[in-house]
Design an enzyme around this catalytic site. Sequence first.
Site, PDB file in Angstrom:
ATOM      1  N   LYS A 168       1.005  -1.221   0.053  1.00 42.56           N
ATOM      2  CA  LYS A 168      -0.068  -0.076   0.021  1.00 42.56           C
ATOM      3  C   LYS A 168       1.016   1.458   0.061  1.00 42.56           C
ATOM      4  O   LYS A 168       1.925   1.221   0.605  1.00 42.56           O
ATOM      5  CB  LYS A 168      -0.994  -0.029   1.321  1.00 42.56           C
ATOM      6  CG  LYS A 168      -1.739  -1.155   1.225  1.00 42.56           C
ATOM      7  CD  LYS A 168      -2.872  -1.165   0.336  1.00 42.56           C
ATOM      8  CE  LYS A 168      -3.869  -2.184   0.454  1.00 42.56           C
ATOM      9  NZ  LYS A 168      -5.000  -2.374  -0.533  1.00 42.56           N
ATOM     10  N   HIS A 299      -9.274  -9.017  -8.096  1.00 44.14           N
ATOM     11  CA  HIS A 299      -9.518  -8.558  -6.445  1.00 44.14           C
ATOM     12  C   HIS A 299      -9.823  -9.369  -5.798  1.00 44.14           C
ATOM     13  O   HIS A 299     -10.700  -9.898  -5.744  1.00 44.14           O
ATOM     14  CB  HIS A 299     -10.293  -7.143  -6.486  1.00 44.14           C
ATOM     15  CG  HIS A 299     -10.319  -6.375  -5.189  1.00 44.14           C
ATOM     16  ND1 HIS A 299     -11.414  -6.191  -4.366  1.00 44.14           N
ATOM     17  CD2 HIS A 299      -9.238  -6.050  -4.169  1.00 44.14           C
ATOM     18  CE1 HIS A 299     -11.026  -5.826  -3.289  1.00 44.14           C
ATOM     19  NE2 HIS A 299      -9.800  -5.723  -3.061  1.00 44.14           N
TER      20      HIS A 299
HETATM   21 MG   LIG Z   1      -6.514  -2.724  -4.272  1.00 43.18          MG
END
Ligand SMILES: [Mg+2]
Length: 348
Positions: A168, A299
């Site tokens: 992230k 995803h």
């Molecule tokens: Mg993502």
Amino acid sequence: MKITNVEVSITSEAKDHPVRDAIQLLDRNGHTTLTIETDEGVTGQSKIYFGREEHSPAVLAMIIERQLAPVIIGEDPAFIRGIRDRLRTLTDYQGTPGLSTFGMAAIDQALWDLQGKALGVPVWRLLGAQRSAIPTYAMVGWLELDIAGLERVSAKAMEQGFRGVKVKVGGGPLSEDLERVGAVRKVIGDDAALMVDANQAFDYAEALRRGRAYEQLGCRWFEEPLPAADTAGHVRLAEKLDLPIATGENRYGQAAFRDLIERGGVGVVQPDLRRAGGVTDCFEIGLLAAGFNIPYASHGGGAHIHVLAALPNTIYVESGLLPDDSPISLVDGCYPLPDRPGLAGWND
Ligand SMILES: [Mg+2]
């Protein structure tokens, strides 16, 4: 065969170990679980997950019980696309994107599960398989981890045989991203895939500035650089960056991908089973992308592995680290296909 009943149940509890990305704290484990029953005794199950918002499972359960289930009772469960289109028309008045689509995805997945069980085969056999194993990477680099934590989970992903890791970004300034991504690169080496995911955090100018920096780190893709609905922004960004733009987990239904794909705003499509509308829409999005020679990476994992088995343009299934008591291990960086009848994934 006829559908005779739809059972719905919910769970909602605080997570023991909340995780953070650039825009949110994911602090709950919630599920809405569906069982479709038939007059021949065959059933189909599905489970919709929520990572935050205490009451979402209950609200979804009400949409399914009051609105969607009454429409499908008495129908032949083989008519999966016909049922999908009727539910889309039904929910159009209130706006099909959002929880209505989550509900349609729950029904779609339970119907595919039911078809597989009725025929005694895993769903990938019904879709027409392309491959017997799916390459995978580990999403490990959550923002609550410090550098030492990032290094630890990245090393573990490599030990477990993943082909790469995702980190992230966007939780702080660019300098912080570079430090974190650079530390992970050192652990996994130059040959492993390294992806960055901004979870829609940036505006166009900042996405361009950071994207140029991520390119220098040899990243495989730049995920959700911009708010998901900003098609024009994705198109402009893709023109400026060599790094592929990955997006799709926050787009609802097959129609939401058409403009983005046609205008060149996406380099890797990443539908989510819940928001895209289930197996049916994910498969159709994948084929649409394949027509434009654009790769597909899911995803999340779970039931998605059946879609990935069948699409010609699959590159990766997304995964977390394998649990210590995992019943399977990766082979050459891939998940093998499940062999149980229906839509079960490896972690169900
Ligand atoms: Mg993502």
